[in-house]
Design an enzyme around this catalytic site. Structure first.
Site, PDB file in Angstrom:
ATOM      1  N   GLY A   1     -67.553 -26.513  57.804  1.00  0.00           N
ATOM      2  CA  GLY A   1     -68.532 -26.607  56.717  1.00  0.00           C
ATOM      3  C   GLY A   1     -68.072 -27.603  55.661  1.00  0.00           C
TER       4      GLY A   1
ATOM      5  N   ASP B   1     -74.611 -21.281  55.622  1.00  0.00           N
ATOM      6  CA  ASP B   1     -75.235 -21.603  54.330  1.00  0.00           C
ATOM      7  C   ASP B   1     -76.256 -22.752  54.434  1.00  0.00           C
ATOM      8  OD1 ASP B   1     -73.430 -19.741  53.384  1.00  0.00           O
ATOM      9  OD2 ASP B   1     -71.982 -21.250  52.713  1.00  0.00           O
TER      10      ASP B   1
ATOM     11  N   HIS C   1     -73.290 -18.825  49.440  1.00  0.00           N
ATOM     12  CA  HIS C   1     -72.395 -19.482  48.496  1.00  0.00           C
ATOM     13  C   HIS C   1     -73.205 -20.045  47.328  1.00  0.00           C
ATOM     14  CE1 HIS C   1     -68.709 -22.206  47.731  1.00  0.00           C
ATOM     15  NE2 HIS C   1     -68.483 -20.983  47.293  1.00  0.00           N
TER      16      HIS C   1
ATOM     17  N   ARG D   1     -72.555 -13.179  59.281  1.00  0.00           N
ATOM     18  CA  ARG D   1     -71.828 -14.175  60.084  1.00  0.00           C
ATOM     19  C   ARG D   1     -71.448 -13.609  61.446  1.00  0.00           C
ATOM     20  NH1 ARG D   1     -67.698 -16.206  55.684  1.00  0.00           N
ATOM     21  NH2 ARG D   1     -66.158 -15.493  57.192  1.00  0.00           N
TER      22      ARG D   1
END
Ligand code: F6P
Length: 358
Positions: free
Chosen positions: A110, A135, A179, A284
């Site tokens: 990421g 995300d 996030h 997740r």
């Protein structure tokens, strides 16, 4: 051809599916290819913790969540800081790469991981990276693998809340990961039929949130469901500087997370019973959804193509439904956020979803 591979940062459902896509394509493209898997992301590269993979390692893993290589968070901002024993991490990663005579390193990661991938390519290593994160906040790609699977899990959580909410006259808040961005909350919120969706990109006004709940009650609805991003922020807090906000949070931090804070305010202002659900890391977990399995396979195959073409320093990406690639230096350090003026937000508002802003 010797290819290193690692999975870095928070895991997601389609890491194995993506590695499978890369590996199976590499085995087809090259007569002689050896894949070296690094354990726990960049940690394995720093400390030369690796294993030589067999083609059978990549079989039967399409539907398996998690990552067969393990992962860890190695913050980008600490990459230039020596470890506890004075080891220079960047030099150490370069040393491992050279000692193993790698032709290229494949990074599945990421935001932070892409920054380190860019740093390594600037240091002269051949890098190909792939966009991983639930995300969906990676700049340069319309879609990241893991996102749709997480949308499924978060949507399922909201669906489950719906049935219990319909039985009790309560306000329910589901706090969704993501996030600093609101993609996951926006999509799960819309798919789950949430009445109010609060995103970091659209700071909320508590009075407007309360008004939306009261209007629903007035119209005869027994319950309201809020999908709240873990990074949701009030208008008041959004107007503070980073330093002021940090100080405010330090002095008045009595809630475990934003959903609980919002929940307490709703009870105070409406007298209604509120329940908070935080699906957390279940978002997740589990197996990748079919969309992610297909996406990961395509992204993986394209990564192998880039290696074959010796096109290094790129991240494989999705643009306008096409698999493409973008230079890592353009990706590194940029966030892709939800545009508050985008059509999806306008359309959500048209059907009556409140974003707590107007
Ligand atoms: O980046 C993926 C993510 O799941 C975010 O949505 C979340 O804020 C964060 O990772 C949680 O990180 P950790 O697993 O380190 O607690």
């Amino acid at each position: 051809m010797r290819v290193g591979m690692l999975t870095s940062g928070g895991d997601c459902q389609a890491l194995n599916a993506t590695m499978r896509g890369v590996a199976k394509s590499l085995y087809k493209l090259f007569d002689d290819v050896e894949i070296i898997g690094f354990e726990d992301g960049y940690r394995g590269l720093i400390y030369a913790d690796y294993r030589v993979m067999k083609s059978s390692d990549f079989s039967g893993i399409l539907t398996r969540g998690g990552t067969l290589l393990g992962t860890s968070r190695q913050p980008f901002k600490l990459m230039r800081v020596p470890d506890d024993y004075g080891l220079d991490k960047v030099e150490s990663m370069k040393h491992t790469y050279r000692k193993l005579r790698l032709d290229c390193l494949v990074v599945l990661g990421g935001n932070g991981s892409q920054k380190t991938a860019n740093l390594l390519q600037e240091e002269g290593l051949n890098i190909v990276s792939l966009p991983k994160t639930i995300d969906n906040d990676l700049w340069g790609t319309d879609m990241t693998f893991g996102f749709q699977s997480a949308v499924n899990v978060a949507t399922n959580a909201i669906d489950c809340i719906h049935t219990t909410a319909a039985s009790h006259g309560r306000v329910f808040i589901v706090e969704v990961m993501g996030h600093k961005v609101g993609w996951l909350t926006l999509h799960a919120g819309m798919a789950g039929g949430a009445d109010i969706i609060l995103l970091p990109e659209i700071p909320y006004d508590m009075d407007i949130v309360v008004k939306a709940i009261k209007e629903r009650t007035k119209r005869g609805s027994r319950f309201s469901i809020l999908a709240v991003a873990e990074g949701a922020i009030s208008k008041e807090d959004a107007s503070l500087s980073k330093k002021e906000l940090k100080e405010k949070k330090k002095s008045g931090m009595i809630y475990p997370s934003v959903a609980y804070e919002i929940g307490a305010m709703i009870t105070e202002k409406t007298g209604q019973e509120v329940r908070v659900t935080v699906p957390g890391h279940t978002q997740r977990g589990g197996e990748p959804c079919p969309y992610d399995r297909v996406l990961s396979t395509c992204l993986g195959a394209e990564a192998a193509n880039l290696i074959k073409a010796k096109k290094f320093g790129y991240m494989v990406a999705v643009k306008n439904n096409e698999i493409t690639s973008v230079p890592l230096r353009e990706v590194a350090g940029k966030l892709k956020m939800v545009d508050p003026n985008s059509s999806i937000i306008r359309q959500a508002k048209m059907i009556g979803i409140s974003f707590g802003d107007e």
